[in-house]
Scaffold this motif. Structure first.
Motif, PDB file in Angstrom:
ATOM      1  N   GLY A 124      18.221  10.299  -3.319  1.00 46.03           N
ATOM      2  CA  GLY A 124      17.796   9.522  -4.845  1.00 46.03           C
ATOM      3  C   GLY A 124      16.971   8.411  -4.691  1.00 46.03           C
ATOM      4  N   THR A 125      17.327   7.668  -3.442  1.00 45.47           N
ATOM      5  CA  THR A 125      16.517   6.577  -3.274  1.00 45.47           C
ATOM      6  C   THR A 125      15.150   6.519  -3.132  1.00 45.47           C
ATOM      7  OG1 THR A 125      18.358   5.321  -2.362  1.00 45.47           O
ATOM      8  CG2 THR A 125      16.267   4.392  -1.832  1.00 45.47           C
ATOM      9  N   ALA A 126      15.022   7.809  -2.118  1.00 45.87           N
ATOM     10  CA  ALA A 126      13.403   8.112  -1.809  1.00 45.87           C
ATOM     11  C   ALA A 126      12.711   8.747  -2.973  1.00 45.87           C
ATOM     12  CB  ALA A 126      13.580   9.391  -0.931  1.00 45.87           C
ATOM     13  N   LYS A 127      13.348   9.365  -3.914  1.00 43.15           N
ATOM     14  CA  LYS A 127      12.749   9.730  -5.202  1.00 43.15           C
ATOM     15  C   LYS A 127      12.415   8.456  -6.085  1.00 43.15           C
ATOM     16  CE  LYS A 127      13.509  13.031  -9.009  1.00 43.15           C
ATOM     17  NZ  LYS A 127      14.074  13.748  -9.701  1.00 43.15           N
ATOM     18  N   GLN A 128      13.349   7.662  -5.986  1.00 47.37           N
ATOM     19  CA  GLN A 128      12.963   6.460  -7.051  1.00 47.37           C
ATOM     20  C   GLN A 128      11.736   5.637  -6.177  1.00 47.37           C
ATOM     21  OE1 GLN A 128      16.368   3.770  -7.277  1.00 47.37           O
ATOM     22  NE2 GLN A 128      17.958   5.417  -7.497  1.00 47.37           N
ATOM     23  N   MET A 129      11.704   5.474  -5.136  1.00 49.20           N
ATOM     24  CA  MET A 129      10.589   4.832  -4.452  1.00 49.20           C
ATOM     25  C   MET A 129       9.330   5.631  -4.636  1.00 49.20           C
ATOM     26  SD  MET A 129      12.250   3.413  -0.909  1.00 49.20           S
ATOM     27  CE  MET A 129      10.876   2.087  -0.651  1.00 49.20           C
ATOM     28  N   ALA A 130       9.429   6.887  -4.579  1.00 51.44           N
ATOM     29  CA  ALA A 130       8.017   7.700  -4.790  1.00 51.44           C
ATOM     30  C   ALA A 130       7.522   7.702  -6.373  1.00 51.44           C
ATOM     31  CB  ALA A 130       8.614   9.254  -4.452  1.00 51.44           C
ATOM     32  N   THR A 131       8.778   7.384  -7.055  1.00 44.99           N
ATOM     33  CA  THR A 131       8.124   7.374  -8.740  1.00 44.99           C
ATOM     34  C   THR A 131       7.567   5.920  -8.945  1.00 44.99           C
ATOM     35  OG1 THR A 131      10.148   8.796  -9.292  1.00 44.99           O
ATOM     36  CG2 THR A 131       9.211   7.438 -10.985  1.00 44.99           C
ATOM     37  N   ALA A 132       8.154   4.993  -8.280  1.00 48.39           N
ATOM     38  CA  ALA A 132       7.655   3.499  -8.428  1.00 48.39           C
ATOM     39  C   ALA A 132       6.611   3.217  -7.711  1.00 48.39           C
ATOM     40  CB  ALA A 132       8.682   2.601  -7.918  1.00 48.39           C
ATOM     41  N   TRP A 133       6.059   4.066  -6.370  1.00 48.91           N
ATOM     42  CA  TRP A 133       4.895   3.707  -5.680  1.00 48.91           C
ATOM     43  C   TRP A 133       3.635   3.330  -6.193  1.00 48.91           C
ATOM     44  CZ3 TRP A 133       4.456   1.671  -1.092  1.00 48.91           C
ATOM     45  CH2 TRP A 133       3.034   1.789  -0.442  1.00 48.91           C
ATOM     46  N   ALA A 134       3.106   4.282  -7.194  1.00 49.80           N
ATOM     47  CA  ALA A 134       1.894   4.165  -7.699  1.00 49.80           C
ATOM     48  C   ALA A 134       1.777   2.779  -8.624  1.00 49.80           C
ATOM     49  CB  ALA A 134       1.447   5.263  -8.964  1.00 49.80           C
ATOM     50  N   ASP A 135       2.869   2.493  -9.393  1.00 46.24           N
ATOM     51  CA  ASP A 135       2.659   1.189 -10.246  1.00 46.24           C
ATOM     52  C   ASP A 135       2.827   0.057  -9.352  1.00 46.24           C
ATOM     53  OD1 ASP A 135       2.702   2.428 -12.593  1.00 46.24           O
ATOM     54  OD2 ASP A 135       4.889   2.427 -12.989  1.00 46.24           O
ATOM     55  N   TYR A 136       3.656   0.210  -8.128  1.00 48.89           N
ATOM     56  CA  TYR A 136       3.640  -0.939  -7.162  1.00 48.89           C
ATOM     57  C   TYR A 136       2.236  -1.074  -6.436  1.00 48.89           C
ATOM     58  CZ  TYR A 136       4.092  -2.775  -2.268  1.00 48.89           C
ATOM     59  OH  TYR A 136       3.888  -3.616  -1.391  1.00 48.89           O
ATOM     60  N   ARG A 137       1.735  -0.111  -6.212  1.00 50.21           N
ATOM     61  CA  ARG A 137       0.333  -0.445  -5.660  1.00 50.21           C
ATOM     62  C   ARG A 137      -0.748  -1.023  -6.396  1.00 50.21           C
ATOM     63  NH1 ARG A 137      -1.352   1.376  -0.300  1.00 50.21           N
ATOM     64  NH2 ARG A 137      -0.493  -0.208   0.921  1.00 50.21           N
ATOM     65  N   ARG A 138      -0.556  -0.528  -7.888  1.00 45.78           N
ATOM     66  CA  ARG A 138      -1.637  -0.977  -8.717  1.00 45.78           C
ATOM     67  C   ARG A 138      -1.174  -2.475  -9.146  1.00 45.78           C
ATOM     68  NH1 ARG A 138      -1.074   3.999 -11.117  1.00 45.78           N
ATOM     69  NH2 ARG A 138       0.433   3.400 -12.365  1.00 45.78           N
ATOM     70  N   GLY A 139       0.029  -2.855  -8.800  1.00 50.24           N
ATOM     71  CA  GLY A 139       0.578  -4.400  -9.236  1.00 50.24           C
ATOM     72  C   GLY A 139       0.697  -5.398  -8.169  1.00 50.24           C
ATOM     73  N   ALA A 140       1.812  -5.445  -7.628  1.00 48.23           N
ATOM     74  CA  ALA A 140       2.051  -6.561  -6.615  1.00 48.23           C
ATOM     75  C   ALA A 140       1.670  -6.131  -5.274  1.00 48.23           C
ATOM     76  CB  ALA A 140       3.487  -6.988  -6.614  1.00 48.23           C
ATOM     77  N   GLY A 141       1.982  -4.781  -5.177  1.00 50.38           N
ATOM     78  CA  GLY A 141       1.366  -4.103  -3.796  1.00 50.38           C
ATOM     79  C   GLY A 141      -0.253  -4.148  -3.577  1.00 50.38           C
ATOM     80  N   ALA A 142      -0.962  -4.256  -4.707  1.00 49.60           N
ATOM     81  CA  ALA A 142      -2.413  -4.349  -4.544  1.00 49.60           C
ATOM     82  C   ALA A 142      -2.915  -5.732  -3.528  1.00 49.60           C
ATOM     83  CB  ALA A 142      -3.187  -4.338  -5.789  1.00 49.60           C
ATOM     84  N   ALA A 143      -2.056  -6.576  -3.434  1.00 50.88           N
ATOM     85  CA  ALA A 143      -2.359  -8.059  -2.827  1.00 50.88           C
ATOM     86  C   ALA A 143      -1.421  -8.153  -1.387  1.00 50.88           C
ATOM     87  CB  ALA A 143      -2.033  -9.020  -3.782  1.00 50.88           C
TER      88      ALA A 143
END
Length: 528
Positions: free
Chosen positions: A311-330
């Protein structure tokens, strides 16, 4: 002797006898996490909060290193994550745990068989365990985990129902905690030492004013802001990290030890101190042997797995794209520490390469006139990005230069008020005029609060300016000087701009603030 005194004495003796003889927590603190060990021993840990919230990708960005250490400690940005969610002030924060004290000999020998060099007193000694190899440290960690899972799993923090485990810390975890973590302000975090006042009150280092060049019991001195004792002295501490000159890039070598020890000089003591330790020591007299030193010990961390369940792995996979476009981009994983405009241009160049590949793939294909126009518009837009970015960056540079210069001038004026208010307080006290004493002391308190806030804004301006290209910042300073000339500012305000420019240059070079020095120089209006 009074019978009540006798009774109290007997009660204390009984209480002391009932306590585990090997318990080691000389300075109990709220929030301590205590794990049991065999033979009545315990090991105490402190939570290290990242202060970045509780979402799945709440990394903490901070800068490792310090120019005082030369090229081996060149400032490098890192992004650190936590292992457990902990409630702090009504909101969830990610934390990891770090040993409150260095691992003692008594704790070590509660699990490990004493070697031929061990002395009888070592079995109950609270001195840090030293003279052990990295491999012995890993064996101790393994035995501790195995024993905990069988005898004290309920004492371990857990993530999604999975108990954590102890290990050696990463050097990023070690330095973040050594500097005070999220417990301190950004300026305090940048300090060479995580405390003010006499270092001998906090750390054991070389010389007659501190260790007398001898190993000391752990936990006797004051802790750092996170409640960690002996973090910079007594023994250097092993980590899980491989040594690389630039922390996490370059050729890997031995393992990293962090901090100084009882033979380290006072001037060499610093939160950024790191040393490469070979796993084996070579000698002409025989084959290589595992590295062990009297100045090298360990402090443990508590961590967890990243993916405790599907479940945690799935949540992180779902949130990854938005993260990398947002805070993760920096984050460092996505970008270097280059100015924003340079990074934007680099991205544009990469897009341009993909566009060229796309055009080559279309060779021999008959495109409609509309498709050809759209493709040409994309190419034209890419060419405009750098121009647009430069204009926006120059405007941003001017705004931050203006903030820095105005905060600097405000600080100069406020600092000049302190001697006068101190004089008024002195006179009021001499005359025992209580009303005026309260009035002037409140006024001084307000001045100091204004100065503290202005210094934080002053430092923050430089943190923003350093993300912009040097040419844009220089234009920002020139534009602000022209503005001051136009509005006929005072000579003092105009002259202070050169001091602000100097302070920005210092920060750009070191990536560390120096509010004490800046305050002194802004007060005087000149470079010290």
């Amino acid at each position: 002797m009074n019978k009540w005194v006798i009774c109290i004495f007997i009660a204390l003796v009984v209480l002391a006898a009932a306590m585990p003889s090997g318990a080691h927590n000389p300075m109990p603190t709220e929030g301590d996490l205590i794990l049991p060990l065999p033979k009545g021993q315990e090991m105490v840990f402190r939570p290290v909060s990242l202060g970045s919230g509780g979402n799945l990708f709440a990394w903490k960005r901070f800068t490792l290193g310090d120019p005082h250490g030369g090229f081996k400690e060149s400032p490098t940005q890192a992004a650190l994550g936590g292992s457990f969610l902990l409630d702090e002030g009504g909101k969830q924060e990610w934390v990891y745990y770090l040993g409150k004290y260095e691992v003692t000999r008594a704790q070590y020998y509660s699990l490990m068989e004493p070697g031929p060099d061990a002395k009888p007193d070592d079995l109950k000694s609270n001195k840090p365990m030293n003279n052990l190899t990295w491999f012995q440290a890993i064996q101790f960690v393994d035995r501790f985990n195995q024993w905990l899972y069988q005898n004290g799993a309920e004492s371990l923090p857990s993530y999604e129902g999975n108990p954590g485990f102890v290990r050696l810390p990463l050097e990023e975890e070690w330095e973040f905690a050594a500097r005070g973590g999220a417990k301190v302000s950004p300026d305090e975090f940048d300090r060479k030492l995580p405390f003010t006042g006499n270092p001998a009150a906090y750390e054991w280092y070389s010389g007659p004013k501190s260790s007398h060049n001898k190993l000391k019991e752990s936990g006797l001195l004051k802790p750092n802001p996170l409640g960690l004792h002996d973090i910079l002295g007594n023994v250097a501490e092993m980590t899980m990290s491989l040594y690389r000159v630039e922390y996490y890039q370059g050729r890997p070598g031995g393992f990293v030890s962090r901090g100084g020890h009882y033979l380290t000089s006072r001037k060499s003591l610093r939160t950024s101190l790191r040393t490469e330790e070979p796993y084996y020591l070579t000698s002409r007299k025989g084959p290589p042997r595992p590295n062990q030193k009297p100045t090298l010990g360990l402090r443990l961390a508590i961590s967890s797995v990243v993916f405790p369940n599907r479940g945690t792995a799935k949540q992180m996979a779902t949130a990854w794209a938005d993260y990398r476009r947002g805070a993760g981009a920096a984050t460092p994983a996505a970008l270097s520490t280059a100015p924003v405009a340079d990074r934007t241009v680099q991205h544009s160049l990469e897009i341009g390469k993909y566009l060229e590949k796309f055009k080559r793939s279309l060779e021999g294909t008959q495109l409609s006139s509309d498709s050809q126009r759209l493709l040409a518009r994309v190419e034209s837009s890419l060419g405009d990005i750098e121009v647009i970015q430069r204009e926006a960056e120059e405007d941003s540079a001017y705004a931050w230069v203006k903030i820095a210069a105005e905060r600097g001038f405000f600080l100069h004026l406020e600092l000049k008020k302190l001697p006068t208010i101190d004089h008024l307080v002195k006179i009021a006290r001499q005359n025992q005029h209580q009303t005026k004493i309260k009035l002037y002391e409140k006024r001084k308190k307000d001045y100091l609060a204004n100065i503290g806030g202005a210094l934080e804004n002053y430092s923050e301006s430089f943190r923003q300016l350093v993300n912009l290209r040097a040419a844009s910042v220089e234009k920002g300073f020139k534009r602000y000087e022209e503005f001051l000339d136009k509005v006929r500012a005072t000579p003092k305000q105009i002259n202070l701009v050169s001091l602000v420019r100097r302070h920005y240059g210092q920060y750009k070079k070191t990536r560390r603030t120096n509010p004490e020095l800046w305050r002194t120089e802004l007060d005087a209006g000149t470079i010290k």
